[in-house]
Design a protein around this motif. Structure first.
Motif, PDB file in Angstrom:
ATOM      1  N   THR A   1      -5.965  -1.863  -5.632  1.00 22.42           N
ATOM      2  CA  THR A   1      -5.470  -2.904  -4.658  1.00 22.42           C
ATOM      3  C   THR A   1      -4.669  -4.065  -5.271  1.00 22.42           C
ATOM      4  O   THR A   1      -4.648  -4.222  -6.427  1.00 22.42           O
ATOM      5  CB  THR A   1      -6.822  -3.646  -4.126  1.00 22.42           C
ATOM      6  OG1 THR A   1      -6.357  -4.405  -3.161  1.00 22.42           O
ATOM      7  CG2 THR A   1      -7.739  -4.092  -5.138  1.00 22.42           C
ATOM      8  N   TYR A   2      -3.943  -4.658  -4.613  1.00 19.98           N
ATOM      9  CA  TYR A   2      -3.100  -5.968  -4.963  1.00 19.98           C
ATOM     10  C   TYR A   2      -3.675  -7.131  -4.702  1.00 19.98           C
ATOM     11  O   TYR A   2      -3.420  -8.111  -4.649  1.00 19.98           O
ATOM     12  CB  TYR A   2      -1.649  -5.911  -4.222  1.00 19.98           C
ATOM     13  CG  TYR A   2      -0.819  -4.638  -4.905  1.00 19.98           C
ATOM     14  CD1 TYR A   2      -0.427  -4.748  -5.932  1.00 19.98           C
ATOM     15  CD2 TYR A   2      -0.367  -3.664  -3.763  1.00 19.98           C
ATOM     16  CE1 TYR A   2       0.396  -3.675  -6.749  1.00 19.98           C
ATOM     17  CE2 TYR A   2       0.297  -2.584  -4.414  1.00 19.98           C
ATOM     18  CZ  TYR A   2       0.795  -2.618  -5.834  1.00 19.98           C
ATOM     19  OH  TYR A   2       1.696  -1.832  -6.064  1.00 19.98           O
TER      20      TYR A   2
ATOM     21  N   MET B   1       0.725  -1.284  -0.072  1.00 24.67           N
ATOM     22  CA  MET B   1      -0.088  -0.090  -0.051  1.00 24.67           C
ATOM     23  C   MET B   1       0.827   1.380  -0.012  1.00 24.67           C
ATOM     24  O   MET B   1       2.223   1.352   0.233  1.00 24.67           O
ATOM     25  CB  MET B   1      -0.945  -0.017   1.180  1.00 24.67           C
ATOM     26  CG  MET B   1      -0.392  -0.103   2.501  1.00 24.67           C
ATOM     27  SD  MET B   1      -1.252  -0.609   3.936  1.00 24.67           S
ATOM     28  CE  MET B   1      -2.731   0.673   3.790  1.00 24.67           C
TER      29      MET B   1
ATOM     30  N   GLU C   1      -1.486  -2.052  -9.435  1.00 25.42           N
ATOM     31  CA  GLU C   1      -2.488  -2.286  -8.752  1.00 25.42           C
ATOM     32  C   GLU C   1      -3.806  -2.411  -9.706  1.00 25.42           C
ATOM     33  O   GLU C   1      -3.766  -1.906 -10.720  1.00 25.42           O
ATOM     34  CB  GLU C   1      -2.780  -0.884  -7.665  1.00 25.42           C
ATOM     35  CG  GLU C   1      -1.904  -1.040  -6.453  1.00 25.42           C
ATOM     36  CD  GLU C   1      -2.342   0.345  -5.675  1.00 25.42           C
ATOM     37  OE1 GLU C   1      -2.511   0.017  -4.375  1.00 25.42           O
ATOM     38  OE2 GLU C   1      -2.617   1.220  -6.249  1.00 25.42           O
TER      39      GLU C   1
ATOM     40  N   ARG D   1      -9.625   3.126   0.951  1.00 26.13           N
ATOM     41  CA  ARG D   1      -8.261   3.144   1.030  1.00 26.13           C
ATOM     42  C   ARG D   1      -7.630   2.773   2.201  1.00 26.13           C
ATOM     43  O   ARG D   1      -8.394   2.641   3.345  1.00 26.13           O
ATOM     44  CB  ARG D   1      -7.845   4.792   0.884  1.00 26.13           C
ATOM     45  CG  ARG D   1      -7.503   5.040  -0.789  1.00 26.13           C
ATOM     46  CD  ARG D   1      -6.987   6.550  -0.905  1.00 26.13           C
ATOM     47  NE  ARG D   1      -5.601   6.482  -0.632  1.00 26.13           N
ATOM     48  CZ  ARG D   1      -5.027   7.936  -0.189  1.00 26.13           C
ATOM     49  NH1 ARG D   1      -5.707   8.953  -0.238  1.00 26.13           N
ATOM     50  NH2 ARG D   1      -3.872   7.827  -0.141  1.00 26.13           N
TER      51      ARG D   1
ATOM     52  N   PHE E   1     -11.598  -8.026  -2.259  1.00 29.31           N
ATOM     53  CA  PHE E   1     -12.714  -7.069  -2.694  1.00 29.31           C
ATOM     54  C   PHE E   1     -13.650  -7.935  -3.363  1.00 29.31           C
ATOM     55  O   PHE E   1     -14.935  -7.617  -3.328  1.00 29.31           O
ATOM     56  CB  PHE E   1     -12.154  -6.148  -3.527  1.00 29.31           C
ATOM     57  CG  PHE E   1     -11.471  -5.042  -2.723  1.00 29.31           C
ATOM     58  CD1 PHE E   1     -12.227  -4.087  -1.927  1.00 29.31           C
ATOM     59  CD2 PHE E   1      -9.934  -5.249  -2.122  1.00 29.31           C
ATOM     60  CE1 PHE E   1     -11.506  -3.049  -1.104  1.00 29.31           C
ATOM     61  CE2 PHE E   1      -9.385  -4.322  -1.561  1.00 29.31           C
ATOM     62  CZ  PHE E   1     -10.137  -3.113  -0.978  1.00 29.31           C
TER      63      PHE E   1
ATOM     64  N   SER F   1     -11.872   0.687  -5.404  1.00 28.56           N
ATOM     65  CA  SER F   1     -10.347   0.950  -4.712  1.00 28.56           C
ATOM     66  C   SER F   1      -9.183   0.243  -5.466  1.00 28.56           C
ATOM     67  O   SER F   1      -9.594  -0.171  -6.745  1.00 28.56           O
ATOM     68  CB  SER F   1     -10.499  -0.538  -3.617  1.00 28.56           C
ATOM     69  OG  SER F   1      -9.287  -0.373  -2.381  1.00 28.56           O
TER      70      SER F   1
END
Ligand SMILES: CC(C)(COP(=O)(O)OP(=O)(O)OC[C@H]1O[C@@H](n2cnc3c(N)ncnc32)[C@H](O)[C@@H]1OP(=O)(O)O)[C@@H](O)C(=O)NCCC(=O)NCCS
Length: 164
Positions: free
Chosen positions: A114-115, A35, A152, A77, A120, A112
């Motif tokens: 995200t990795y 992040m 991401e 986040r 999610f 979002s």
């Protein structure tokens, strides 16, 4: 994935004195590139957007922020759960609380970057084209050391209003 017993947490809104604890909680994830590292200044500016997961003895073990992104759009986040408390349902509690918060805030959609898109996806998020995100989001991205090739994934979800 192996799962230990669910842990009971209270989700509460962050307060000014929580800034240091949020930075401590997320530091290792930032260093590991999972992040964007949080600075004191950025966290202070966004402190009202944070929700925290607290154990019954008052320990801070997770955080998430709901940042306004555009009219009707909010960004989820800085979602993090302390390593030794992961896979015990805390991330779920935080994300569900963040979705409630976004809905109450008037957002009709959340996204979002995200990795962990699979996390999610469990909650109804779908992949989206990150190029369709508002320019405001890129103002954060360009400050990231990994920009523009961070890898991401952008995910989004529509929120039902209370009336739907
Ligand atoms: C991603 C993260 C927040 C998940 O928190 P957590 O407390 O471990 O998650 P939970 O225990 O609530 O998991 C809820 C469900 O998601 C699943 N899950 C957890 N991590 C997952 C992952 N990385 N990918 C896919 N599914 C995942 C769990 O197995 C669980 O499934 P189940 O309900 O079928 O049992 C946590 O791993 C974390 O802090 N990671 C490091 C920081 C990070 O990557 N943050 C995301 C930045 S946007």
């Amino acid at each position: 994935m192996a799962r230990a017993a669910k842990i009971e947490v209270k989700i509460r809104r962050a307060r000014l004195p929580d800034v240091g604890a949020i930075i401590d909680l997320t530091r290792d994830f930032g260093r590991a590139g999972l992040m964007i590292p949080l600075s004191v200044g950025d966290t202070l500016e966004r402190i009202r957007n944070f929700l925290l997961a607290e154990t019954p003895d008052g320990g801070l073990i997770g955080c998430v922020a709901v940042d306004p992104a555009w009219e009707l759009l909010a960004e989820i986040r800085s979602l993090a759960v302390a390593l030794k408390f992961q896979l015990r349902g805390v991330g779920r509690e935080l994300l569900l609380a963040a979705l409630d918060d976004a809905r109450a805030f008037g957002a009709r959609e959340v996204f979002s970057l995200t990795y962990v898109p699979d996390f999610f996806r469990r909650f109804g998020f779908e992949r989206m084209d990150r190029n369709s995100l508002p320019h405001k989001v890129w103002l954060v991205c360009v400050k990231c050391p990994k920009f523009p090739d961070c890898g991401e994934v952008a995910v989004k979800m529509r929120l039902a209003s209370g009336a739907e």
